[in-house]
Design a protein around this motif. Sequence first.
Motif: not given
Lengths: 222, 102
Positions: A196-222
């Motif tokens: 169950l702890t592993a499930l929690y840890w994987h979900l925290v990972d999934i949240v970050w998977i969506f945070v990453y492009p939303a925060i770091y990858l906007v408007g990088r080109a050009g």
Amino acid sequence: MNAAAGRLDSAGRWVAEQFDDAVQQREAATLGMWVFLATEILFFGVLFASYAVCRVLYPQGFAAASRHTDMLLGTLETAVLLVSSTAMALAVRALKLDARRAATALLAVTACLGLAFLVMHGFEYYREYREHLIPGIDFSQEGAAARAVELFFCLYYFITGFHSLHVLTGVVIIGVLALRVARGAFGPQRYTTLELTALYWHLVDIVWIFVYPAIYLVGRAG
Amino acid sequence: MSTPAAPHVTPVRRYLWVLGALLALLTLSALSALCRLGTFNLVINLGVSVAKTLLVMAVFMHETEARNLTRLASALGFVWLAMLIALTLLDFLTRVRVPKPW
């Protein structure tokens, strides 16, 4: 003396009285964990919904703000969390195979990678503090997009702050579990807590998977 | 029924394959963000995130071996979130400034 009603089954596993057997008990626990994780998804979900609305309203401002974040560090943090999730999955597997030492080591690796993530994020926060990017306290952006940049950084601190809090919670729980596994508290017939702890840890990972492009990858080109 | 069945385990190699795929997807999203692709930047980023999530859920979170009830419960959070974001954006994306008729 624990007053909880139940019995030991043929394999020596404790089964609470409302369950037929240990398997049913574990499946009920997994289901309950997923219900909790659904509340976590919606907890971060409102922040993502706010982000989506603001990005629709101020696309230029969000692109400008995202360029202030550290893409290299963000990418590294993502990789660290992905590896830590793999280590966690391997730790549960090792415990199921009764490899206690391997499970302890893998849990320690998971917790250390979580700590590494937090340290890297600390450096990011420090850099943003130095660059006066803290809305309401020390914010020095000017120009047409300044208000949108401020909104972006408000959401940035809320999303990454709450996420880091979840990582910290996970690191503490996983650290405690590593000690308990080393002392023999769990085994091939007793691994629900770890799973169950592993499930929690994987979900925290999934949240970050969506945070990453939303925060770091906007408007990088050009 | 004296010896209970050993718990089911996933081969190590499958976990490592998934890790490799996750890191490859991460590289793809980072590199694609550096190219000027317009709307496709957003499409690729979201697509990569969904693919990564499905990999983590299917293999790390053992959804492929889970009971249907557990799968349903795990999908529900995402379904509610999709409704929340879709309905909110439906509002903001369809707002039109209507001129005063008088």
